[in-house]
Design a protein around this motif. Structure first.
Motif, mmCIF file in Angstrom:
data_model
loop_
_atom_site.group_PDB
_atom_site.id
_atom_site.type_symbol
_atom_site.label_atom_id
_atom_site.label_comp_id
_atom_site.label_asym_id
_atom_site.label_seq_id
_atom_site.Cartn_x
_atom_site.Cartn_y
_atom_site.Cartn_z
ATOM 1 N N PRO A 201 0.752 -1.508 -0.260
ATOM 2 C CA PRO A 201 -0.214 0.349 0.162
ATOM 3 C C PRO A 201 0.582 0.937 0.620
ATOM 4 O O PRO A 201 0.490 2.465 -0.316
ATOM 5 N N ARG A 202 2.088 1.622 0.552
ATOM 6 C CA ARG A 202 2.771 2.373 0.432
ATOM 7 C C ARG A 202 3.924 3.477 -0.306
ATOM 8 O O ARG A 202 4.259 3.731 -1.063
ATOM 9 N N ASP A 203 3.336 1.534 -1.563
ATOM 10 C CA ASP A 203 3.905 1.838 -3.019
ATOM 11 C C ASP A 203 2.861 2.686 -3.987
ATOM 12 O O ASP A 203 2.180 3.136 -3.659
ATOM 13 N N LYS A 204 4.306 4.001 -4.549
ATOM 14 C CA LYS A 204 3.972 4.496 -5.747
ATOM 15 C C LYS A 204 3.043 3.894 -6.858
ATOM 16 O O LYS A 204 4.179 2.904 -7.196
ATOM 17 N N PRO A 205 2.527 4.989 -8.307
ATOM 18 C CA PRO A 205 2.260 4.098 -9.488
ATOM 19 C C PRO A 205 3.830 3.359 -10.107
ATOM 20 O O PRO A 205 5.051 4.674 -10.073
ATOM 21 N N HIS A 206 4.013 2.650 -10.532
ATOM 22 C CA HIS A 206 5.237 1.924 -10.758
ATOM 23 C C HIS A 206 5.731 0.666 -11.943
ATOM 24 O O HIS A 206 4.604 0.204 -11.852
ATOM 25 N N TRP A 207 6.168 0.764 -12.684
ATOM 26 C CA TRP A 207 6.842 -0.201 -14.070
ATOM 27 C C TRP A 207 6.040 -1.504 -13.593
ATOM 28 O O TRP A 207 5.990 -2.614 -14.495
ATOM 29 N N LYS A 208 6.623 -1.706 -12.622
ATOM 30 C CA LYS A 208 7.416 -3.117 -12.282
ATOM 31 C C LYS A 208 5.380 -3.275 -11.367
ATOM 32 O O LYS A 208 5.670 -5.024 -11.974
ATOM 33 N N HIS A 209 4.945 -2.435 -11.551
ATOM 34 C CA HIS A 209 3.672 -3.192 -10.948
ATOM 35 C C HIS A 209 2.646 -3.640 -12.749
ATOM 36 O O HIS A 209 1.751 -4.733 -11.826
ATOM 37 N N LYS A 210 3.193 -2.682 -13.463
ATOM 38 C CA LYS A 210 2.479 -3.357 -14.421
ATOM 39 C C LYS A 210 2.662 -4.702 -15.722
ATOM 40 O O LYS A 210 2.292 -5.543 -15.722
ATOM 41 N N VAL A 211 4.581 -4.198 -15.197
ATOM 42 C CA VAL A 211 4.423 -5.012 -16.481
ATOM 43 C C VAL A 211 5.148 -6.573 -15.838
ATOM 44 O O VAL A 211 4.946 -7.641 -15.604
ATOM 45 N N LEU A 212 5.631 -6.764 -14.766
ATOM 46 C CA LEU A 212 5.668 -7.940 -13.767
ATOM 47 C C LEU A 212 4.917 -8.794 -13.166
ATOM 48 O O LEU A 212 4.533 -10.316 -13.753
ATOM 49 N N PRO A 213 3.737 -8.433 -13.446
ATOM 50 C CA PRO A 213 2.526 -9.470 -13.306
ATOM 51 C C PRO A 213 2.476 -9.679 -14.767
ATOM 52 O O PRO A 213 1.901 -10.633 -14.573
ATOM 53 N N VAL A 214 2.499 -9.525 -15.388
ATOM 54 C CA VAL A 214 1.866 -9.716 -17.174
ATOM 55 C C VAL A 214 3.156 -11.286 -17.268
ATOM 56 O O VAL A 214 3.004 -12.068 -17.782
ATOM 57 N N LEU A 215 4.503 -10.479 -16.799
ATOM 58 C CA LEU A 215 5.598 -11.630 -17.281
ATOM 59 C C LEU A 215 5.090 -13.172 -17.207
ATOM 60 O O LEU A 215 5.478 -13.856 -17.037
ATOM 61 N N ALA A 216 4.903 -12.885 -15.088
ATOM 62 C CA ALA A 216 4.983 -13.965 -14.265
ATOM 63 C C ALA A 216 3.837 -15.123 -14.891
ATOM 64 O O ALA A 216 4.040 -15.546 -14.965
#
Length: 212
Positions: free
Chosen positions: A114-129
């Motif tokens: 919850p402390r994260d700000k929007p980041h590319w890892k939130h978008k890219v990593l779940p898709v790749l994984a």
């Protein structure tokens, strides 16, 4: 301190056990195959058993001050089931029953804090994984929810790219979008971070991302 380690025969878990012993802690490790751990020490107790064995898990955490879990799912695409999630639930229940609160574990930046700000890892990593390791991602989500949905005093370190490089003692930690945290990190430094959290209160009930 008396510390129980799960996943002690893995690359990170074994290094965590060694670091704990070097620091003078009493360590209990639950392993399926003791020969894979290949360690003997006066302060080390090895219990043979599986994560699915409730009695063995309860015995492993009995009397512990804290638990370190270096468990992680298999990255083989052929792997199915929720063995690690189910095992983590058993660990959590055993800790709660014995009023052991401190839990330190591992996850991935595919899962947000919850402390994260929007980041590319939130978008890219779940898709790749999700494409490459769908069962592993489901397991990581399940085991994380099992811990964060409990009353345990947890710290879950999110790692991206563990390597076998030597320890550097240069550890970055924080939350995505806030802090400068990279991706690669040596397993030795990951183990060092996990052990350090036994006495570090900065990330209580939080999931910091870590890197070198």
């Amino acid at each position: 301190m008396r510390v129980t380690v799960f996943g002690a025969t893995g690359g990170i878990g074994r290094l965590a056990v060694l670091r704990l012993l070097d620091q003078g802690h009493q360590v209990t490790a639950l392993v399926r195959t003791p020969a894979k751990l290949a360690l003997t020490h006066s302060q080390l107790t090895v219990i043979t058993g599986q994560l699915s064995d409730r009695d063995a898990v309860e015995q492993a955490v009995s009397g512990a001050d804290a638990v370190i879990s270096a468990l992680g799912p298999s990255l083989k695409r052929s792997t199915t089931g929720t063995q690690v999630t189910d095992g983590t639930r058993i660990i959590v229940r055993a800790m709660e029953a014995q009023k052991i609160t401190r839990f330190v574990g591992l996850a991935t930046p595919s899962l947000a804090d919850p402390r994260d700000k929007p980041h590319w890892k939130h978008k890219v990593l779940p898709v790749l994984a999700g494409l490459m390791f769908p069962n592993a991602l489901a397991e990581l989500k399940g085991m994380t929810v099992a811990v964060t949905g409990s009353d345990l005093d947890y710290t879950i370190a999110r790692i991206t790219n563990p390597t076998d490089k030597p320890a550097t003692d240069r550890i970055r930690s924080g939350f995505l979008g806030h802090d400068r945290v990279g991706s690669a990190m040596s397993r030795a430094d990951i183990a060092a971070f996990l052990v350090s959290q036994l006495t570090d209160a900065r990330y209580r009930r939080a999931m910091p991302a870590i890197s070198n």
